[in-house]
Write a protein that holds these residues in place. Structure first.
Motif, PDB file in Angstrom:
ATOM      1  N   ASP A 114       0.740  -1.212   0.050  1.00  0.00           N
ATOM      2  CA  ASP A 114      -0.110   0.121  -0.008  1.00  0.00           C
ATOM      3  C   ASP A 114       1.070   1.106   0.037  1.00  0.00           C
ATOM      4  O   ASP A 114       1.734   1.579   0.863  1.00  0.00           O
ATOM      5  CB  ASP A 114      -0.915  -0.048   1.276  1.00  0.00           C
ATOM      6  N   LEU A 115       0.818   2.112  -1.151  1.00  0.00           N
ATOM      7  CA  LEU A 115       1.701   3.166  -1.044  1.00  0.00           C
ATOM      8  C   LEU A 115       1.042   4.315  -0.464  1.00  0.00           C
ATOM      9  O   LEU A 115       1.735   5.364  -0.330  1.00  0.00           O
ATOM     10  CB  LEU A 115       2.026   3.685  -2.748  1.00  0.00           C
ATOM     11  N   ALA A 116      -0.242   4.250   0.101  1.00  0.00           N
ATOM     12  CA  ALA A 116      -0.842   5.160   0.869  1.00  0.00           C
ATOM     13  C   ALA A 116      -0.843   6.603   0.159  1.00  0.00           C
ATOM     14  O   ALA A 116      -0.464   7.745   0.669  1.00  0.00           O
ATOM     15  CB  ALA A 116       0.061   5.599   2.267  1.00  0.00           C
ATOM     16  N   GLY A 117      -1.173   6.358  -1.284  1.00  0.00           N
ATOM     17  CA  GLY A 117      -1.333   7.794  -2.127  1.00  0.00           C
ATOM     18  C   GLY A 117      -0.021   8.329  -2.597  1.00  0.00           C
ATOM     19  O   GLY A 117       0.190   9.258  -3.042  1.00  0.00           O
ATOM     20  N   GLY A 118       1.326   7.668  -2.309  1.00  0.00           N
ATOM     21  CA  GLY A 118       2.508   8.124  -2.712  1.00  0.00           C
ATOM     22  C   GLY A 118       2.639   8.261  -4.103  1.00  0.00           C
ATOM     23  O   GLY A 118       1.959   7.503  -4.988  1.00  0.00           O
ATOM     24  N   PRO A 119       3.531   9.154  -4.584  1.00  0.00           N
ATOM     25  CA  PRO A 119       3.610   9.404  -6.177  1.00  0.00           C
ATOM     26  C   PRO A 119       4.230   8.118  -6.724  1.00  0.00           C
ATOM     27  O   PRO A 119       5.038   7.331  -6.137  1.00  0.00           O
ATOM     28  CB  PRO A 119       4.486  10.399  -6.262  1.00  0.00           C
ATOM     29  N   VAL A 120       3.894   7.907  -8.180  1.00  0.00           N
ATOM     30  CA  VAL A 120       4.568   6.945  -9.052  1.00  0.00           C
ATOM     31  C   VAL A 120       5.003   7.704 -10.265  1.00  0.00           C
ATOM     32  O   VAL A 120       4.431   8.485 -10.772  1.00  0.00           O
ATOM     33  CB  VAL A 120       3.365   6.019  -9.441  1.00  0.00           C
ATOM     34  N   ALA A 121       6.112   7.051 -10.676  1.00  0.00           N
ATOM     35  CA  ALA A 121       6.739   7.423 -12.163  1.00  0.00           C
ATOM     36  C   ALA A 121       6.556   6.058 -12.976  1.00  0.00           C
ATOM     37  O   ALA A 121       7.293   5.080 -12.572  1.00  0.00           O
ATOM     38  CB  ALA A 121       8.149   8.022 -11.913  1.00  0.00           C
ATOM     39  N   MET A 122       5.953   6.284 -14.115  1.00  0.00           N
ATOM     40  CA  MET A 122       5.715   5.224 -15.060  1.00  0.00           C
ATOM     41  C   MET A 122       6.507   5.494 -16.348  1.00  0.00           C
ATOM     42  O   MET A 122       6.270   6.538 -16.937  1.00  0.00           O
ATOM     43  CB  MET A 122       4.141   5.235 -15.213  1.00  0.00           C
ATOM     44  N   LEU A 123       7.261   4.566 -16.858  1.00  0.00           N
ATOM     45  CA  LEU A 123       7.996   4.536 -18.019  1.00  0.00           C
ATOM     46  C   LEU A 123       7.317   3.640 -19.012  1.00  0.00           C
ATOM     47  O   LEU A 123       7.211   2.497 -18.772  1.00  0.00           O
ATOM     48  CB  LEU A 123       9.474   4.278 -17.950  1.00  0.00           C
ATOM     49  N   THR A 124       6.827   4.028 -20.163  1.00  0.00           N
ATOM     50  CA  THR A 124       6.149   3.379 -20.961  1.00  0.00           C
ATOM     51  C   THR A 124       6.086   3.767 -22.714  1.00  0.00           C
ATOM     52  O   THR A 124       6.521   4.854 -22.794  1.00  0.00           O
ATOM     53  CB  THR A 124       4.585   3.180 -20.420  1.00  0.00           C
ATOM     54  N   HIS A 125       5.738   3.055 -23.488  1.00  0.00           N
ATOM     55  CA  HIS A 125       5.200   3.377 -24.901  1.00  0.00           C
ATOM     56  C   HIS A 125       3.641   4.010 -24.667  1.00  0.00           C
ATOM     57  O   HIS A 125       3.065   3.418 -24.109  1.00  0.00           O
ATOM     58  CB  HIS A 125       5.372   2.354 -25.756  1.00  0.00           C
ATOM     59  N   ALA A 126       3.402   5.193 -25.244  1.00  0.00           N
ATOM     60  CA  ALA A 126       2.011   5.494 -25.516  1.00  0.00           C
ATOM     61  C   ALA A 126       1.449   4.761 -26.337  1.00  0.00           C
ATOM     62  O   ALA A 126       2.080   4.298 -27.513  1.00  0.00           O
ATOM     63  CB  ALA A 126       2.048   7.064 -25.671  1.00  0.00           C
ATOM     64  N   ARG A 127       0.135   4.642 -26.576  1.00  0.00           N
ATOM     65  CA  ARG A 127      -0.503   4.339 -27.764  1.00  0.00           C
ATOM     66  C   ARG A 127      -0.435   5.311 -28.711  1.00  0.00           C
ATOM     67  O   ARG A 127      -0.813   6.404 -28.821  1.00  0.00           O
ATOM     68  CB  ARG A 127      -1.940   4.026 -27.382  1.00  0.00           C
ATOM     69  N   VAL A 128       0.104   4.705 -30.179  1.00  0.00           N
ATOM     70  CA  VAL A 128       0.500   5.952 -31.282  1.00  0.00           C
ATOM     71  C   VAL A 128      -0.554   5.318 -32.335  1.00  0.00           C
ATOM     72  O   VAL A 128      -0.393   4.200 -32.945  1.00  0.00           O
ATOM     73  CB  VAL A 128       1.884   5.667 -31.678  1.00  0.00           C
ATOM     74  N   LEU A 129      -1.310   6.340 -32.917  1.00  0.00           N
ATOM     75  CA  LEU A 129      -2.198   6.104 -34.158  1.00  0.00           C
ATOM     76  C   LEU A 129      -3.047   4.718 -33.685  1.00  0.00           C
ATOM     77  O   LEU A 129      -3.209   3.880 -34.640  1.00  0.00           O
ATOM     78  CB  LEU A 129      -1.366   6.072 -35.238  1.00  0.00           C
ATOM     79  N   GLY A 130      -3.376   4.711 -32.611  1.00  0.00           N
ATOM     80  CA  GLY A 130      -4.297   3.392 -32.227  1.00  0.00           C
ATOM     81  C   GLY A 130      -3.663   2.314 -31.983  1.00  0.00           C
ATOM     82  O   GLY A 130      -4.321   1.301 -31.643  1.00  0.00           O
ATOM     83  N   HIS A 131      -2.232   2.098 -31.931  1.00  0.00           N
ATOM     84  CA  HIS A 131      -1.713   1.018 -31.751  1.00  0.00           C
ATOM     85  C   HIS A 131      -0.559   1.033 -30.679  1.00  0.00           C
ATOM     86  O   HIS A 131       0.038   2.066 -30.321  1.00  0.00           O
ATOM     87  CB  HIS A 131      -0.855   0.295 -33.103  1.00  0.00           C
ATOM     88  N   VAL A 132      -0.401   0.025 -29.760  1.00  0.00           N
ATOM     89  CA  VAL A 132       0.473   0.116 -28.592  1.00  0.00           C
ATOM     90  C   VAL A 132       1.229  -1.317 -28.457  1.00  0.00           C
ATOM     91  O   VAL A 132       0.415  -2.287 -28.726  1.00  0.00           O
ATOM     92  CB  VAL A 132       0.047   0.500 -27.321  1.00  0.00           C
ATOM     93  N   PHE A 133       2.344  -1.366 -28.001  1.00  0.00           N
ATOM     94  CA  PHE A 133       3.248  -2.460 -27.643  1.00  0.00           C
ATOM     95  C   PHE A 133       4.102  -2.266 -26.736  1.00  0.00           C
ATOM     96  O   PHE A 133       5.151  -1.625 -27.096  1.00  0.00           O
ATOM     97  CB  PHE A 133       3.684  -3.218 -28.991  1.00  0.00           C
ATOM     98  N   ASN A 134       4.221  -2.657 -25.549  1.00  0.00           N
ATOM     99  CA  ASN A 134       5.118  -2.488 -24.386  1.00  0.00           C
ATOM    100  C   ASN A 134       5.662  -3.615 -24.232  1.00  0.00           C
ATOM    101  O   ASN A 134       5.365  -4.355 -23.201  1.00  0.00           O
ATOM    102  CB  ASN A 134       4.187  -1.843 -23.430  1.00  0.00           C
TER     103      ASN A 134
END
Length: 257
Positions: free
Chosen positions: A92-112
């Motif tokens: 339980d992070l108790a609402g603590g902050p998170v940083a997320m590294l990822t690919h975004a969905r681009v032109l309707g497609h995503v693969f992470n």
């Protein structure tokens, strides 16, 4: 009476600043059973899953962050999906902050292939890192990690990724939080050696509309290109005689993109 000086506090790491863009080079090196190296360029987003970037309408097709693309795919928000995963592991992070590294969905497609979450407590202390792995069969799996001071964590491999390796061995992951640079390493360790190493190297850029447009023009259909490159090199390895390992059937990990 002599006053005892207060014990110095260990400084807590500040949560990673978001959003940001990281143009990067991703390298895969196989050393066994045949040697093969793959290197391609792309770009990744570093975002706050509580507050994903709000883009100008004209640029929205170039970056969409959809909860359906992560974890079980049925959470109402990115953060809710992460919190549900963590709760299932007693965190339980108790609402603590998170940083997320990822690919975004681009032109309707995503693969992470790999999405990372640096999870902090309310005071900014790093509680854990979640490594969410996606394979080309439409399946996902999350690893809960507790890196040491150097950002390195170990975990057993329990998820089928490559058709050329069985589900065994351990991962050694070096995942320091992104700052001005991105410097990640994932290494598969098996009893007979270290047959696979992946690295991600990049430099931070401000997440401006101009930067995003420039990266999108240099790397059009970026996530589709990553997916295609993985499949293409898999075909090449197969044609070189690399035997394909049976894929464990696990419907619980299958997701609809």
């Amino acid at each position: 009476m002599t006053r005892v000086p207060a014990r110095p506090r260990t400084p807590r790491p500040a949560p990673v600043r978001t959003p940001a863009l990281y143009p990067c080079a991703i390298t895969h090196v196989r050393t066994a059973p045949v040697r093969h190296t793959v290197r391609h360029r792309t770009y990744l987003w570093l975002i706050d899953p509580d507050h994903p970037p709000r883009l100008p309408r004209a640029l929205r097709p170039l970056a969409r962050f959809d909860p359906r693309d992560h974890f079980t795919g049925d959470a109402p928000t990115l953060r809710a999906g992460l919190d549900a995963f963590l709760a299932g592991h007693g965190v339980d992070l108790a609402g603590g902050p998170v940083a997320m590294l990822t690919h975004a969905r681009v032109l309707g497609h995503v693969f992470n292939p790999l999405t990372l979450y640096w999870c902090h407590g309310p005071g900014g202390d790093l509680r854990c890192v979640v490594a969410e792995v996606h394979n080309t069969y439409g399946q996902r799996h999350g690893y809960l990690l507790h890196p040491g001071a150097d950002g390195t964590a170990h975990t057993d491999k329990t998820f089928h990724v490559s058709p050329f390796y069985p589900v065994d061995g351990r991962y050694r992951m070096r995942l320091p939080p992104p700052d001005r640079s991105l410097n990640l390493t994932v290494r598969l360790e098996r009893p007979d050696g270290r047959p696979f190493t992946a690295t991600v190297r990049g430099v931070r850029r401000d997440a401006t509309a101009r930067t995003l447009l420039g990266l999108a023009l240099r790397h059009p259909w970026s996530t589709a290109a990553v997916s295609a490159a993985i499949r293409l090199h898999g075909i090449r390895l197969y044609l070189r005689g690399l035997p394909v390992q049976p894929r464990p059937h696990d419907p619980s990990r299958e997701r609809t993109p």
